[in-house]
Motif scaffolding. Structure first.
Motif, PDB file in Angstrom:
ATOM      1  N   CYS A 111       0.805  -1.228   0.000  1.00  0.00           N
ATOM      2  CA  CYS A 111       0.000   0.000   0.000  1.00  0.00           C
ATOM      3  C   CYS A 111       0.834   1.272   0.000  1.00  0.00           C
ATOM      4  N   TYR A 124     -17.724  -0.186  -0.308  1.00  0.00           N
ATOM      5  CA  TYR A 124     -17.055  -0.274   0.992  1.00  0.00           C
ATOM      6  C   TYR A 124     -17.108   1.105   1.645  1.00  0.00           C
ATOM      7  N   ASP A 167      -7.017  -6.377   1.546  1.00  0.00           N
ATOM      8  CA  ASP A 167      -7.873  -7.121   2.463  1.00  0.00           C
ATOM      9  C   ASP A 167      -7.312  -8.499   2.803  1.00  0.00           C
ATOM     10  N   TRP A 219     -15.143   0.471  -4.896  1.00  0.00           N
ATOM     11  CA  TRP A 219     -13.761   0.002  -4.987  1.00  0.00           C
ATOM     12  C   TRP A 219     -13.679  -1.072  -6.061  1.00  0.00           C
ATOM     13  N   ARG A 269      -6.640  -0.176  -0.697  1.00  0.00           N
ATOM     14  CA  ARG A 269      -7.055  -0.986   0.448  1.00  0.00           C
ATOM     15  C   ARG A 269      -6.680  -2.430   0.167  1.00  0.00           C
TER      16      ARG A 269
END
Length: 231
Positions: free
Chosen positions: A169, A198, A178, A203, A176
């Motif tokens: 990131c 989200y 996950d 996204w 984002r």
């Protein structure tokens, strides 16, 4: 349609690259076109597993403007490159003309590789499969690669692998990551597949950055045998 595929956004990047007069991804001049680092990794692998390249065929998946395809052609392979971005392929053809190389470049979706009738002695994933996020797409692509290899043919996978979230990131845009190892980016394009809402924002899946052991399991499930790894 290709334009609605979640990974088609590479076209936006290559439109900008061509508008800026650059020659490829993070490559501004002809002197920077090739990647010595990539070629230094590929050279011993090809020498070891495809020592005689006369009349051998190579396919560069997600070829972009084609620098690695030039390397294969220089070694003596009959070389093809495929990329979903029309602007990338237009640039690849310009680079082939600039360097007077006989390479076949075409616009196409690598996930639909099973529709190709040609088989290959070398298939190279040019930082492509980590852009293929959905499990069904990854399974489809890897099985097609397995089926497209000639007997004794090799597949070289050059991909991102998970180490730690902070590294993934560390980019300026809103991202984002996950627990399913998917990297997401915000988007306003409602037609893209795979979108999720989200916290009130859309996204889009951008990368699937699996740990190395998961990637190996994917390869095995597709019928590919791992004979060497460089991590």
């Amino acid at each position: 349609m290709a334009g609605d595929r979640y990974y088609f956004d590479h076209e936006t990047a290559y439109v900008r690259i061509r508008q800026n007069g650059e020659v490829g991804w993070q490559k501004k001049t002809l002197d920077e076109f090739r990647s010595p680092e990539t070629e230094s990794i590929l050279s011993p692998l090809i020498a070891k597993y495809v020592p005689q390249v006369t009349k051998k065929t190579a396919l560069d998946l997600g070829c972009g403007s084609g620098p690695t395809a030039h390397f294969f052609a220089e070694l003596g392979f009959t070389t093809s490159g495929i990329d979903i971005s029309p602007s990338a392929i237009a640039l690849a053809k310009e680079m082939a003309a600039a360097f007077d190389r006989d390479i076949s470049f075409e616009t196409g979706d690598v996930v639909a590789l099973e529709h190709r009738v040609q088989s290959y002695d070398l298939i190279y994933d040019s930082h492509c499969i980590h852009c293929v996020v959905l499990e069904s797409d990854r399974t489809r692509l890897l099985r097609a690669i397995s089926n497209a290899l000639n007997p004794e043919g090799i597949f070289i996978l050059d991909t991102m692998a998970f180490r730690k979230t902070a590294d993934i990131c560390a980019r300026p845009e809103p991202l984002r990551f996950d627990s399913d190892f998917i990297l997401w980016h915000k988007t306003n394009r409602t037609s893209l597949e795979g979108l999720v809402n989200y916290e009130g924002e859309l996204w889009c899946p951008q990368r699937r950055i699996y740990p190395v052991e998961v990637i190996f399991n994917e390869l095995t499930s597709a019928g590919l045998q791992t004979i060497e790894s460089i991590v």
